[in-house]
Design an enzyme around this catalytic site. Structure first.
Site, PDB file in Angstrom:
ATOM      1  N   HIS A  31       0.956  -1.149   0.187  1.00  0.00           N
ATOM      2  CA  HIS A  31       0.085   0.152  -0.169  1.00  0.00           C
ATOM      3  C   HIS A  31       0.804   1.357  -0.106  1.00  0.00           C
ATOM      4  O   HIS A  31       2.169   1.318   0.589  1.00  0.00           O
ATOM      5  CB  HIS A  31      -0.758  -0.157   1.327  1.00  0.00           C
ATOM      6  CG  HIS A  31      -1.765  -0.988   1.148  1.00  0.00           C
ATOM      7  ND1 HIS A  31      -3.048  -1.273   0.331  1.00  0.00           N
ATOM      8  CD2 HIS A  31      -1.989  -2.075   2.020  1.00  0.00           C
ATOM      9  CE1 HIS A  31      -3.740  -2.218   0.545  1.00  0.00           C
ATOM     10  NE2 HIS A  31      -3.059  -3.138   1.615  1.00  0.00           N
ATOM     11  N   CYS A  88      -0.163   2.722  -4.416  1.00  0.00           N
ATOM     12  CA  CYS A  88      -0.772   3.817  -4.777  1.00  0.00           C
ATOM     13  C   CYS A  88       0.077   4.947  -4.272  1.00  0.00           C
ATOM     14  O   CYS A  88       0.987   4.920  -3.489  1.00  0.00           O
ATOM     15  CB  CYS A  88      -2.080   3.978  -3.659  1.00  0.00           C
ATOM     16  SG  CYS A  88      -3.575   2.650  -4.021  1.00  0.00           S
TER      17      CYS A  88
END
Length: 220
Positions: A31, A88
């Site tokens: 992430h 991300c």
């Protein structure tokens, strides 16, 4: 993995003897997010930094890449250092655009506008390939994994790595992600969205993944 373990792993790899290696490639799938702050020297400029999230806190991508700079990792000096980052870089979504073949009139601004910049964590002989542009979300499908990783694997399976330069290869990957993938979700906020990768390169030579024995024979 927590932040301490990740930093220890990177530091451990950087201290290894890479004299027999021709390059370094690191892939990170995690992430991610972004951190923004006002440039202390230019109040109209907002700077942003990419973050890799661990189980306990975030690490600046720049700090991980910096570990392998020439002055920190002597056995990789002058050799290509490649990073593939599936994470991300924010929460923006790309609606995509229809490609039109017509000129559009624009107006040159007279006043200096406010804008955001992303200083790339890139140094000589480094290449960083992001799954998505600055500030944007990176998609994945539960059944197939991330768009970027799947496209990368699909392209690698089709080409002769000893004959295709790395930058040309990742350009094909970005093309496949941009044109072959589109999100499908019940939530209209994330439905029908697109994604395009991003390359930061300061490579000083072409990179081909030629097996060592074959490379040796070519030099004879």
């Amino acid at each position: 993995m927590n932040s301490g373990d990740m930093l220890d792993w990177f530091l451990g790899v950087s201290m290894e003897d890479h004299s027999d290696a021709d390059c370094l490639m690191v892939a990170i799938s995690s992430h991610g997010d972004e951190y923004q702050y006002v440039d202390p020297e230019r109040s109209n400029v907002t700077k942003r930094e990419d973050l890799i999230l661990t189980t306990d806190k975030a690490i600046f991508t720049r700090d991980l890449v910096d570990i392998f700079r020439d002055e920190h990792c002597h056995s990789l000096k002058g050799k290509p250092k490649i990073f593939l980052l599936q994470a991300c870089r924010g929460t923006k979504l790309d609606d995509g655009v229809e490609i039109l073949e017509e000129d559009m009139d624009v107006v040159d601004a007279l006043d200096e506008p406010e804008y955001t910049v992303t200083p790339p964590p890139c140094f000589k002989d480094f290449c960083i390939v992001y799954a998505t542009p600055p500030g944007h979300f990176a998609f994945r499908r539960p059944s197939e994994g991330s768009w970027f990783v799947k496209a990368f694997w699909d392209v690698v399976e089709k080409v002769d790595l000893s004959r295709v330069d790395f930058l040309r290869l990742v350009t094909q990957v970005i093309h496949q992600v941009a044109f072959s993938f589109q999100s499908s979700a019940d939530d209209p906020r994330i439905d029908a969205k697109k994604q395009s990768g991003c390359i930061y390169s300061m490579l000083t030579k072409d990179v081909y993944f030629t097996p060592k024995q074959e490379a040796y024979e070519l030099m004879l």
